[in-house]
Enzyme design. Structure first.
Site, PDB file in Angstrom:
ATOM      1  N   GLY A 182      22.619  37.377  -5.658  1.00 37.48           N
ATOM      2  CA  GLY A 182      22.064  38.318  -6.604  1.00 37.48           C
ATOM      3  C   GLY A 182      23.048  38.873  -7.608  1.00 37.48           C
ATOM      4  N   GLY A 226      25.825  40.540  -7.165  1.00 38.99           N
ATOM      5  CA  GLY A 226      27.208  40.237  -6.849  1.00 38.99           C
ATOM      6  C   GLY A 226      27.611  38.841  -7.277  1.00 38.99           C
ATOM      7  N   TYR A 266      16.186  52.954   2.032  1.00 45.03           N
ATOM      8  CA  TYR A 266      16.947  52.454   0.883  1.00 45.03           C
ATOM      9  C   TYR A 266      17.139  53.574  -0.129  1.00 45.03           C
ATOM     10  CZ  TYR A 266      18.164  49.729  -3.255  1.00 45.03           C
ATOM     11  OH  TYR A 266      18.795  49.243  -4.372  1.00 45.03           O
TER      12      TYR A 266
END
Length: 345
Positions: free
Chosen positions: A21, A23, A159
């Site tokens: 993703g 990164g 999250y």
């Protein structure tokens, strides 16, 4: 103290969450720009494959298989950077995981895993980064938050809590670094929904496969923003006009935003595809076949560019005026009815 940051081709950059993703997009863009890289992720084989790809293109890369929730692993990342390159110029805390489901239904151990990676991974990485940056002439610390840092999202309660905590910790650390007059820029990046394998990697308690509310933006747009912050000291940067509009809505009309999210976001986070009982996720351990993917195909047409995001790269009064206009456009789009063409910002 005024902080001056090096150009990317002069930098040693540490990056966690490097094999997927945002990164992965950031690692590739940084290598293309000529930076030296220390890449960290849980899957050592995926890191080896990525490092081979980059070395074939002339990049100088070190890798560390590490779980950022473990302080000892994070210390190994820092040691690898010093052993290989002698310093760190930018440290990017990107590793993150999630769970989709109602708070009442999510197992406590899964909530704890999210917090261990998303919050404690950032805490561990930030403290190691500040120690090394202070010892080697300063630089940039960049933490990846979310639009959920400013506004919680239903069905992703833990999250959201982790990203709220990342914001709080980053702001506190920034003030302490400034009080010490350390030559360190501390930036929080707040992306909107990004077209990465984020939803596929998340554990799912819902009957349908998870997805993200529109608009969905390209991960390369986040990578561009991160690398801008590596060269230019910034306090906060948003990726996507939606992220800024949500943040403003949370401040100015929180109850209205509650009702709007209740009307739309529950449905928008559930795809048309049923969730399989054999579904694999990367919450507790990486899934090798899901690694080395930048995009998650969450949208047929993710936004490759974004006006609001790009305008943040300007300076002075022009930036203020242009951002104000883009924000009004984003806010207008955010209130439009579903099914109509929206999200110009």
């Amino acid at each position: 103290m005024s902080v001056k940051l090096k150009k990317l081709n002069e930098q040693v950059i540490v990056l966690t969450g490097a094999t997927s993703g945002i990164g992965l997009a950031t690692a590739r863009a940084a290598a293309e720009a000529g930076a030296k890289l220390v890449l960290a992720a849980r899957d050592g084989d995926a890191l080896d494959t990525l490092a081979h790809e980059m070395r074939q293109r002339g990049a100088d890369v070190a890798t560390v298989a590490a779980d950022v929730g473990d302080p000892a692993d994070v210390a190994r990342i820092g040691k690898a950077a010093i052993d290989k390159f002698g310093r760190v110029d930018t440290w990017i805390n990107d590793a993150g995981v999630s769970v989709f489901g109602k708070n009442e239904e999510v197992a406590l151990e899964d909530m704890q895993r999210v917090m261990q990676t998303n919050l404690w991974g950032v805490v561990n990485g930030s403290l190691e980064a500040v120690r090394l940056l202070k010892a080697h002439g300063g630089g940039a610390l960049i933490n990846i938050g979310s639009e959920a840092s400013d506004r919680s999202i239903p069905l992703q309660g833990t999250y959201s809590a982790s990203k709220h905590a990342v914001k709080a910790f980053t702001e506190s650390l920034r003030m302490e670094v400034e009080k010490d007059e350390a030559a360190i820029s501390v930036t929080l990046i707040k992306p909107a929904g990004i077209d990465t394998p984020f939803a596929q990697h998340a554990k799912n308690y819902m009957k349908q496969e998870p997805t993200l509310p529109p608009p969905v933006y390209a991960p390369e747009l986040v990578a561009k923003t991160i690398l801008y912050a590596a060269e230019n000291p910034e306090r906060d940067l948003f990726v996507g006009g939606r992220a800024k509009a949500v943040s403003m809505g949370a401040q100015l009309m929180p109850r209205v935003l509650d009702k709007l999210m209740n009307a739309t976001v529950f449905r928008q986070q559930q795809s048309d595809k049923p969730s399989s009982p054999n579904r694999r996720d990367a919450l507790h351990d990486p899934v090798p076949e899901q690694e080395l993917r930048q995009r998650g195909n969450l949208s047929p047409n993710p936004a490759e560019t974004n006006l609001y995001t790009s305008l943040q790269f300007h300076s002075g009064a022009t930036k203020t005026v242009l951002l104000g206009g883009a924000l009004l456009a984003a806010a207008w789009a955010f209130t439009r009815k579903p099914g109509r063409k929206v999200w110009p910002a």
